[in-house]
Scaffold this motif. Structure first.
Motif, PDB file in Angstrom:
ATOM      1  N   SER A 112       0.848  -1.195   0.000  1.00 27.30           N
ATOM      2  CA  SER A 112       0.000   0.000   0.000  1.00 27.30           C
ATOM      3  C   SER A 112       0.878   1.236   0.000  1.00 27.30           C
ATOM      4  O   SER A 112       2.054   1.185   0.401  1.00 27.30           O
ATOM      5  CB  SER A 112      -0.910   0.026   1.236  1.00 27.30           C
ATOM      6  N   GLY A 198      -6.506  -5.459  -8.151  1.00 30.35           N
ATOM      7  CA  GLY A 198      -5.925  -4.154  -7.888  1.00 30.35           C
ATOM      8  C   GLY A 198      -4.444  -4.072  -8.160  1.00 30.35           C
ATOM      9  O   GLY A 198      -3.742  -3.258  -7.549  1.00 30.35           O
ATOM     10  N   ASP A 345      -1.148   4.651  -5.824  1.00 29.21           N
ATOM     11  CA  ASP A 345      -2.312   4.882  -4.971  1.00 29.21           C
ATOM     12  C   ASP A 345      -3.607   4.764  -5.778  1.00 29.21           C
ATOM     13  O   ASP A 345      -4.603   4.204  -5.309  1.00 29.21           O
ATOM     14  CB  ASP A 345      -2.207   6.253  -4.329  1.00 29.21           C
ATOM     15  N   LYS A 346      -3.600   5.280  -7.008  1.00 29.56           N
ATOM     16  CA  LYS A 346      -4.790   5.178  -7.869  1.00 29.56           C
ATOM     17  C   LYS A 346      -5.108   3.724  -8.193  1.00 29.56           C
ATOM     18  O   LYS A 346      -6.278   3.303  -8.187  1.00 29.56           O
ATOM     19  CB  LYS A 346      -4.575   5.980  -9.154  1.00 29.56           C
ATOM     20  N   TRP A 348      -4.064   0.906  -6.624  1.00 25.14           N
ATOM     21  CA  TRP A 348      -4.267   0.030  -5.479  1.00 25.14           C
ATOM     22  C   TRP A 348      -5.509   0.358  -4.675  1.00 25.14           C
ATOM     23  O   TRP A 348      -5.815  -0.344  -3.708  1.00 25.14           O
ATOM     24  CB  TRP A 348      -3.051   0.101  -4.561  1.00 25.14           C
ATOM     25  N   GLN A 349      -6.238   1.422  -5.008  1.00 21.59           N
ATOM     26  CA  GLN A 349      -7.441   1.765  -4.252  1.00 21.59           C
ATOM     27  C   GLN A 349      -8.459   0.628  -4.299  1.00 21.59           C
ATOM     28  O   GLN A 349      -8.682   0.043  -5.333  1.00 21.59           O
ATOM     29  CB  GLN A 349      -8.063   3.032  -4.837  1.00 21.59           C
TER      30      GLN A 349
END
Length: 349
Positions: A112, A198, A345-346, A348-349
């Motif tokens: 993350s 993801g 971050d985009k 793995w959301q």
């Protein structure tokens, strides 16, 4: 910029180099000593290199046979056995786990952005596990879940070899990225399954048809972890302007590869290559994608570097050259880490 910027890198082959190493204990040497090659923990810390995507990779059979025959069950063979393909990938995963377990908290496998940023704050090395070429999943598909549970969050389904998932990308210089058929049905199924988990889908070793198949199959930011601009260096693995535009529209990004053969206009493996050529690719890509969608994808420990960037300890030379070419402090921070943080971050959301 007074301090060295934090560097998060889109691609390295450290795990493969550890697997190939003839050292008695290469994991110990990486953490506590000096390891031949481009990376070890001491040099990374001194350079501000806080981690990136660490590749699990099946090297070319001929290279292993000629240089490391002790790694093969049958050195007189003509190709890896299916069991060897599985074992090599599993052994590299185990090396990543050893780096974490034996580092006294200095190295962490991250899944993350919060974990990556905690590593940055606590001066730990952040490992994001990446699979470069998925041949072993054609042999044991159930291992995808095993590797995911162990931390795998990024996959490039293809390498240079033809596989169950699609044609590889292998062509003499100069050549367009259009080198063969695209993804097979199994390849499309694989990236769709990984997307649902993801995971980042890497197009760096896809030919052009597989690239467009990927955009039609999944709907997420498209990332080339270690590729350059085809307009500046006509290697088949570099990206055309049309591909750059598609990556831009998807919200993805490109990590610039430091290998001289993918930088130079003549495609030569010549280490007498100016760092300005790396900056040229950065500038070209930023002009086409914008300042938020370009980063580093060095290919450390898997490439031939310019003489002035012989290992991670000399990364400051590249930063200085970027400053000389009028990169602002804000842009340097984006390229060296923040753009990677944002795209991960985009996804793995």
């Amino acid at each position: 910029m007074n301090a060295q910027p934090v560097i998060f890198d889109g691609h390295n082959d450290l795990l493969t180099r550890l697997w190939l190493s003839s050292a008695v204990d290469p994991v110990h040497d990486f953490i506590y000593g000096t390891l031949p090659g481009h990376l070890d923990l001491k040099r990374c810390r001194q350079a501000g290199w806080m981690g990136g995507l660490f590749s699990i990779f099946l090297p070319p059979y001929a290279y292993v046979k000629n240089s490391h025959p002790d790694k093969l069950s049958n050195p007189s063979g003509s190709d890896f056995t299916p069991q060897e393909i599985v074992d090599i990938c599993c052994e590299q995963l185990a090396l990543a786990q050893q780096l974490q377990a034996r580092s006294d908290g200095q190295i962490q496998i991250c899944t993350s952005l919060a974990q990556i940023q905690a590593c940055q704050q606590n001066q730990k090395l952040a490992i994001v596990l990446h699979l470069e070429g998925a041949e072993f999943l054609a042999i044991k598909p159930d291992l995808l879940d095993v590797f995911y549970d162990a931390g795998l969050r990024s996959i490039g389904p293809l390498w240079n070899r033809k596989s169950l998932f699609g044609d590889g990308l292998n062509a003499s210089f100069p050549h367009s990225p259009d080198t063969g058929s695209g993804l097979t049905d199994q390849g499309k199924d694989l990236i769709l399954e990984c997307s649902k988990k993801g995971m980042l889908i890497d197009v760096s070793h896809m030919n052009e048809r597989a690239f467009w198949d990927t955009l039609e199959t999944i709907h997420q930011p498209i990332v080339a972890t270690h590729s350059n601009a085809h307009a500046l260096c006509q290697q088949a693995r570099n990206l055309t302007d049309r591909q750059l535009n598609a990556i831009k529209q998807s919200g993805g990004m490109i990590g610039v590869n430091f290998d001289v053969a993918f930088l130079r206009a003549d495609g030569q493996r010549n280490t007498q290559t100016s760092l300005d050529v790396i900056v040229d690719h950065l500038v070209y890509l930023i002009d086409h994608l914008g300042k938020d969608q370009v980063g580093f994808g060095s290919d450390f420990d898997g490439c031939l570097l310019p003489d002035d960037l012989s290992d991670i300890s000399q990364i400051s030379m590249l930063i200085e050259r970027m400053q000389q070419r009028h990169f602002s402090d804000d842009l340097i921070e984006k390229v060296t880490s923040k753009n990677w943080f944002a795209v991960l971050d985009k996804i793995w959301q």
